[in-house]
Design an enzyme around this catalytic site. Structure first.
Site, PDB file in Angstrom:
ATOM      1  CG  HIS A 337       6.052   0.088  12.923  1.00 24.57           C
ATOM      2  ND1 HIS A 337       5.270  -0.481  11.938  1.00 24.57           N
ATOM      3  CD2 HIS A 337       7.318   0.077  12.441  1.00 24.57           C
ATOM      4  CE1 HIS A 337       6.036  -0.834  10.917  1.00 24.57           C
ATOM      5  NE2 HIS A 337       7.279  -0.500  11.190  1.00 24.57           N
ATOM      6  CG  HIS A 382       4.737   2.386   4.241  1.00 25.23           C
ATOM      7  ND1 HIS A 382       5.978   2.341   4.829  1.00 25.23           N
ATOM      8  CD2 HIS A 382       4.192   1.156   4.429  1.00 25.23           C
ATOM      9  CE1 HIS A 382       6.172   1.146   5.358  1.00 25.23           C
ATOM     10  NE2 HIS A 382       5.098   0.401   5.119  1.00 25.23           N
TER      11      HIS A 382
END
Length: 801
Positions: A337, A382
């Site tokens: 992840h 991100h």
């Protein structure tokens, strides 16, 4: 009266001073070979040592350009310190040869990628061919990046460095350990006070009286000093396992200090549950170059017990031994992840090096969070955070180069796309150009079963949204919402920092345009407006696994097999209780992926076992974070040769899954074992935890945990051994009932108990059904899943079927 630490008996240990010190330490090195990456730069064979290389110039040092972390070339002196087994660059930078993992030729690190377009760093062919990088320190992947004056110099340096590092890693690890400690003293001999300091540094303390006796025993010429050979013998004495002597003498047949071949055969049959032939026993004796071939000494017996051939995990599991002809959905898949992050979710460093690390560790599903780049070229980071950015194309090149180093089985790219249509087209062009024939043709609409693992070798499978992806509405709940409002990841935006919860909605609430899907980029718990992003046909046509909202296990069985569900960790816990059998049946032909909840800003992890227990193939963990969930994951995927795919146990596959219930207190019929008994005997050379107070000796204890389905959860702890990390002895036995040994894992961790709390030392995790019965060695691993040199745990395992 003073006794030796833990009341161990060191009498009758062979301390012959005539043997060379090297021969006293002959356990194979635990270090892996250094990786040399130069194939795409030139065809020069660096592995063949150039006999014209003058190693003296490397000892003296040569001037070279080192690229700083800010991309500035700086002149430094590069020295090979062969006496201390380290490379020295400048006045401060020192790296042990054994810590060097990889040597790369060319511009192939983040430093080069980040600054190669700057004025300071040329990007022409000659500059690339003159450059190389050293990667070290495990998963931290620190680098030293250099540019040589010309190509011949680069070839000489890389070739010489490769051979020096390889030799350092191949030389016996125990001998290296003793030599290193001796070299730190810098004297020809040591006295009592120096010996005491060295042993304290090695985590061993005892009374002065006992230490005087040990020194006297090893001081062959009675000069009250120890030379290197005598010091080696003393450490050998301390590393011995006298607690194994009763076992040894049990099979000696009255032959004193020797066990005959028949006794060896009996030992292997009774204690180890193994069948050995006379010839195999003779071969074992020959391995130690003993003058007698009809029996084995305690010293050699002990050496075998603590050696590579006696590890706890069955040797065949280190190869791909499972059936790989089954559909993709039949396997657990090692998954990552936020692969691009090296740390914190909000402000961590994004780096393509994390993809290299993760793929080399056997991970087969990585995540790419893709956004519009300011220069028209997509980037990965991100979103809506302070994390750094990397080029999407650079990551694709890394995946192509590293994705199949551990095994030929497919790599899944979990794409979280936040790009405009033009940059989606750019993404598609990059992937078609870089991956080429590695991209398989998407599956037809009516597909009811996924292709086999074998048929997908060397393929890259793209997971993402298409124009038919289910659209989600945003609920008005906060991050602490009730279980009924759990995010089911219909739009699969688990890569973004989004505390907004999602509810499933009917297809009728979707946009009338079939070329768009919805994403929410909210970072608070308040209601956010859904942003619609169109999907480029050029991108959509490459998607192999289509993200799809989860409604129920029964509903999933009715949709094509190429549709994949992503479930937040809380949803999985709910499903384990509400519909475990339905989800298990759905997982026969569909992939289910579990990902962390959005509030794990520190990149912490969830327990992968609940998802595995109901058939979820992909537990997407933050692999940059060392913690018990990652250790459990490493234990699972150390199976089947570390290839990244582990065949699910029979209880999760057709034939048994119809009656399987992970919440039932009934023992699974196909469970191989009903009980596991573990005797924690002793440990050797436990290192100090990095946060330990300088100079203090550790107080170790062992925690044993069974991790499995609901009823296979039990934790036991040994007593604390005070002031001894060098050779602590416990001799404690623990029993664990097993309801489903197919899924159960044994997690062992060693900690230091001190005044401020628990300090982690090392751990080892292994599937219960992969443990060999008998007296076995467990190598302890550090935070980066690297074996800690020389640190091991001796246990006896007994199974009841």
């Amino acid at each position: 009266m003073d006794t030796l630490t833990n009341s161990q008996d060191y009498s009758n240990v062979d301390l012959s001073l005539e043997s060379l010190a090297e021969e006293l330490y002959n356990i194979q090195s635990f270090n892996k070979d250094v990786i040399l990456d130069s194939f795409d730069i030139d065809d020069y064979d660096h592995t063949q040592l150039d006999t014209t290389i003058d190693f003296n110039k490397f000892k003296i040092g040569l001037t070279i350009l080192k690229i700083s972390s800010k991309g500035k070339p700086q002149k430094k002196k590069l020295i090979f310190d062969l006496a201390r087994n380290q490379i020295v660059c400048g006045k401060k930078k020192k790296v042990n040869f054994s810590e060097i993992d990889e040597i790369r030729v060319g511009h192939k690190t983040n430093i080069f990628n980040q600054f190669k377009s700057s004025k300071n760093l040329k990007e022409d062919i000659e500059s690339i061919q003159q450059s190389f990088s050293i990667l070290f320190s495990g998963n931290l992947r620190k680098t030293m990046d250099f540019v040589c004056s010309d190509i011949p110099e680069r070839r000489q340096i890389v070739s010489a460095l490769y051979h020096v590092v390889q030799e350092s890693k191949s030389v016996n690890n125990e001998y290296n350990f003793v030599k290193r400690e001796w070299d730190r003293v810098g004297k020809d001999s040591i006295d009592f006070s120096t010996l005491k300091k060295i042993l304290a540094r090695l985590n061993f303390t005892t009374s002065d009286a006992v230490l005087h006796n040990l020194m006297k025993f090893s001081d062959s010429n009675s000069d009250y000093h120890l030379d290197f050979s005598e010091f080696s013998n003393l450490l050998k004495l301390l590393r011995s396992h006298p607690e194994m002597k009763p076992v040894f003498y049990k099979y000696n047949g009255g032959n004193g200090e020797w066990v005959p071949i028949q006794g060896m055969i009996d030992f292997f049959r009774i204690e180890q549950s193994e069948v050995w032939t006379v010839e195999q026993c003779r071969d074992l004796i020959k391995k130690y170059h003993h003058e007698r071939l009809d029996c084995i000494s305690f010293e050699n017996f002990e050496e075998f017990i603590c050696g590579e051939a006696n590890l706890a995990q069955y040797p065949h599991t280190s190869t791909v031994y499972q059936d790989t002809s089954k559909p993709l959905s039949y396997y657990f898949i090692n998954s990552s992840h936020n692969t691009y992050l090296s740390g914190h979710q909000l402000k961590g460093l994004s780096t393509s090096e994390m993809y290299t690390n993760t793929l080399r560790q056997g991970c087969k599903c990585v995540e790419l969070d893709v956004w519009d780049g300011n220069d028209g070229d997509p980037i990965i980071f991100h979103g809506n955070t302070l994390t750094s950015q990397i080029k999407f194309s650079h990551v694709c090149e890394t995946i192509k180069a590293r994705g199949f180093e551990t095994s030929p089985y497919p790599v899944i790219l979990s794409l979280e796309v936040h790009c405009s249509v033009p940059q989606q087209i750019m993404m598609a062009n990059h992937m078609k150009e870089i991956f080429g024939e590695m991209l398989p043709t998407p599956l037809p609409e009516g597909t009811k079963e996924l292709p086999t693992l074998d048929s997908l070798k060397y393929k890259i499978l793209l997971k993402g949204h298409t124009s038919h992806t289910h659209v989600s509405a945003v609920g008005n709940s906060s991050a602490s919402s009730s279980q009924s409002n759990i995010q089911t990841d219909d739009n699969d935006d688990d890569g973004a920092v989004d505390l907004t919860e999602y509810d499933e909605v009917d297809d009728r609430s979707a946009s009338s345009s079939s070329s768009s899907f919805s994403l929410s980029f909210g970072s608070s718990g308040k209601k956010k407006k859904i942003t619609k992003i169109k999907i480029a046909p050029e991108f959509e046509e490459l998607i192999y696994l289509v993200s799809h909202g989860f409604k129920s296990g029964n509903t999933t069985k009715e949709i094509p097999s190429y549709k994949i569900h992503s479930l937040v960790e809380e949803k999985v816990k709910q499903l384990v209780q509400s519909e475990p059998r339905e989800v298990v049946e759905a997982s026969q032909n569909h992939l289910l992926r579990v990902y962390p909840r959005g509030t794990r800003f520190d990149s912490s992890n969830f327990d992968p076992m609940p998802g595995w227990s109901i058939g979820c193939q992909l537990a997407a963990l933050n692999q940059q974070t060392s913690s018990e969930p990652m250790w459990i994951n490493d234990g699972m995927f150390s199976d089947n040769g570390g290839c990244g795919y582990v065949l699910k146990p029979p209880c999760l596959l057709p034939g048994e899954c119809e009656t399987y219930d992970p919440t039932s207190p009934e023992r699974i019929k196909s469970s191989k074992y009903s009980r596991l008994i573990v005797n924690v005997i002793s440990a050797r050379q436990l290192p100090k935890y990095t946060k330990s107070t300088k100079g203090e000796v550790i107080d170790p204890y062992v925690t044993l945990s069974i991790v499995g389905t609901h009823f296979d959860q039990k934790v036991e702890k040994t007593k604390v051994i005070d002031n001894n990390g060098f050779n602590p002895h416990w001799g404690e036995e623990f029993e664990f009932p097993l309801y489903n040994s197919q899924l159960s894992m044994l997690l062992i961790r060693v900690d230091d108990k001190d005044k401020v709390g628990h300090n982690r030392i090392g751990h080892h995790c292994i599937r219960v059904e992969n443990i060999r019965p008998g007296y076995r060695i467990l190598k302890l691993k550090n935070n980066f899943n690297r074996t800690i040199p020389l640190a091991n745990l001796l246990c006896k395992f007994t199974f009841v079927e």
